[in-house]
Design an enzyme around this catalytic site. Structure first.
Site, PDB file in Angstrom:
ATOM      1  N   GLY A  39     -33.699 -23.515   0.495  1.00  0.00           N
ATOM      2  CA  GLY A  39     -34.681 -23.836  -0.547  1.00  0.00           C
ATOM      3  C   GLY A  39     -35.624 -24.932  -0.097  1.00  0.00           C
ATOM      4  O   GLY A  39     -35.718 -25.259   1.094  1.00  0.00           O
ATOM      5  N   ASP A  40     -36.313 -25.535  -1.066  1.00  0.00           N
ATOM      6  CA  ASP A  40     -37.324 -26.543  -0.763  1.00  0.00           C
ATOM      7  C   ASP A  40     -36.743 -27.753  -0.033  1.00  0.00           C
ATOM      8  O   ASP A  40     -37.365 -28.292   0.889  1.00  0.00           O
ATOM      9  CB  ASP A  40     -38.004 -26.998  -2.056  1.00  0.00           C
ATOM     10  N   GLY A  41     -35.567 -28.193  -0.442  1.00  0.00           N
ATOM     11  CA  GLY A  41     -34.951 -29.355   0.198  1.00  0.00           C
ATOM     12  C   GLY A  41     -34.634 -29.102   1.657  1.00  0.00           C
ATOM     13  O   GLY A  41     -34.814 -29.985   2.514  1.00  0.00           O
ATOM     14  N   THR A  42     -34.167 -27.897   1.968  1.00  0.00           N
ATOM     15  CA  THR A  42     -33.856 -27.549   3.351  1.00  0.00           C
ATOM     16  C   THR A  42     -35.126 -27.494   4.193  1.00  0.00           C
ATOM     17  O   THR A  42     -35.173 -28.010   5.315  1.00  0.00           O
ATOM     18  CB  THR A  42     -33.139 -26.183   3.414  1.00  0.00           C
ATOM     19  N   THR A  66     -32.104 -22.649  -4.279  1.00  0.00           N
ATOM     20  CA  THR A  66     -31.990 -22.586  -5.731  1.00  0.00           C
ATOM     21  C   THR A  66     -33.316 -22.271  -6.410  1.00  0.00           C
ATOM     22  O   THR A  66     -33.415 -21.351  -7.218  1.00  0.00           O
ATOM     23  CB  THR A  66     -31.433 -23.920  -6.281  1.00  0.00           C
ATOM     24  N   ASP A 125     -56.858 -26.710   1.168  1.00  0.00           N
ATOM     25  CA  ASP A 125     -58.097 -27.403   0.768  1.00  0.00           C
ATOM     26  C   ASP A 125     -58.095 -28.887   1.112  1.00  0.00           C
ATOM     27  O   ASP A 125     -59.058 -29.604   0.846  1.00  0.00           O
ATOM     28  CB  ASP A 125     -58.377 -27.220  -0.720  1.00  0.00           C
ATOM     29  N   MET A 177     -56.337 -31.181  -0.268  1.00  0.00           N
ATOM     30  CA  MET A 177     -56.210 -31.980  -1.491  1.00  0.00           C
ATOM     31  C   MET A 177     -54.823 -31.814  -2.112  1.00  0.00           C
ATOM     32  O   MET A 177     -54.186 -30.761  -1.981  1.00  0.00           O
ATOM     33  CB  MET A 177     -57.268 -31.571  -2.514  1.00  0.00           C
ATOM     34  N   GLU A 200     -35.072 -34.143  -2.885  1.00  0.00           N
ATOM     35  CA  GLU A 200     -34.304 -35.156  -2.173  1.00  0.00           C
ATOM     36  C   GLU A 200     -34.861 -36.545  -2.473  1.00  0.00           C
ATOM     37  O   GLU A 200     -36.014 -36.697  -2.859  1.00  0.00           O
ATOM     38  CB  GLU A 200     -34.355 -34.902  -0.655  1.00  0.00           C
TER      39      GLU A 200
END
Length: 246
Positions: A11-14, A38, A159, A161, A217
């Site tokens: 997921g994003d944390g990994t 997750t 972009d 931003m 995290e």
């Protein structure tokens, strides 16, 4: 000729952890993401299918695309940096609970924190907006969603931003109405108690006893400088980089 890429399953944390290690070692290789975590907010935003077989096929048949990456002090994030109410939910959620009931675990833990709703003094400085006052929650997006809630609907990963959302303190009825709009993924223009702006860099000062969170995290302590590194990451399998309202 051998082509080297890095495949990240999680997921994003990994993804965040792998990217930070790559940056610390000055490894500049394309990454590909298999979304088996997750929430998988980052993978969904760039259009990676949740089905592993389809995700692999899309990755294999793609070329690397340069996308933006967020940086908070000396750490990096691919999706969102946040502080305030709920931002330590993912850090406090038991890993066994997450593995058992998935993203619902975050909502369960979030409900537990509602009684802790309190005003948090914060000062935000940027070339595009300044805020010095009380807030409940602040999110700085490189991506679009948090916990699968479509919040940064103006986000574009190429972009240069970041999309910043500040939920100010105010009347309880206004805050409830705002959260309902967020849960329904409705556009937030003119919503009471909310500031939404884009910037490439901002500085945040806060003396409250709160933490920062980067992609689920623990992040650095205040004060923090958050900036967008334009084209700072090569990614395979990207279907789109701009937010698409469903």
């Amino acid at each position: 000729m051998t082509v080297l890429n890095i495949l990240v399953a999680g997921g994003d944390g990994t993804v965040d952890s792998v990217v930070n290690h790559m940056k610390s070692l000055e490894i500049d290789l394309p990454i590909a993401v298999l979304p088996v975590g997750t929430a998988n907010d980052f993978a969904k935003f760039i259009g990676i299918p949740l089905n592993v077989e389809k995700a692999c096929e899309q990755i294999i048949n793609s070329d690397p695309v340069n996308i933006d990456i967020g940086k908070i002090n000396d750490k990096y994030f691919v999706n969102v940096a946040s502080t305030g109410l709920f931002t330590d939910v993912s850090q406090k959620t038991d890993v066994n609970l997450k593995n058992t009931i998935g993203k619902l675990a975050y909502y369960v833990k979030g409900i537990e924190q509602i009684p802790n709703l309190r005003k948090l003094k914060i000062k935000v400085t940027s070339d595009h907006m300044e805020f010095d006052g009380d807030m409940y929650l602040m999110l700085v997006f490189n991506g679009q969603t948090a916990g699968n809630f479509n919040l940064a609907y103006k986000a574009d990963l190429a972009d240069g931003m970041l999309d910043v959302i500040i939920i100010k303190t105010g009347m309880v009825k206004d805050i409830i109405a705002l959260f309902i709009k967020m849960l329904k993924s409705e556009h937030l223009e003119d919503a009471k108690g909310l500031i939404y702006f884009k910037t490439d860099k901002l500085y945040i000062e806060c003396s409250e006893d709160i933490v920062t969170d980067i992609d689920g995290e623990r992040g650095p302590d205040f004060p923090v400088t958050i900036e967008c590194i334009k084209g700072g990451l090569k990614v395979l399998g990207v279907k789109h980089t701009k937010s698409e309202k469903v």
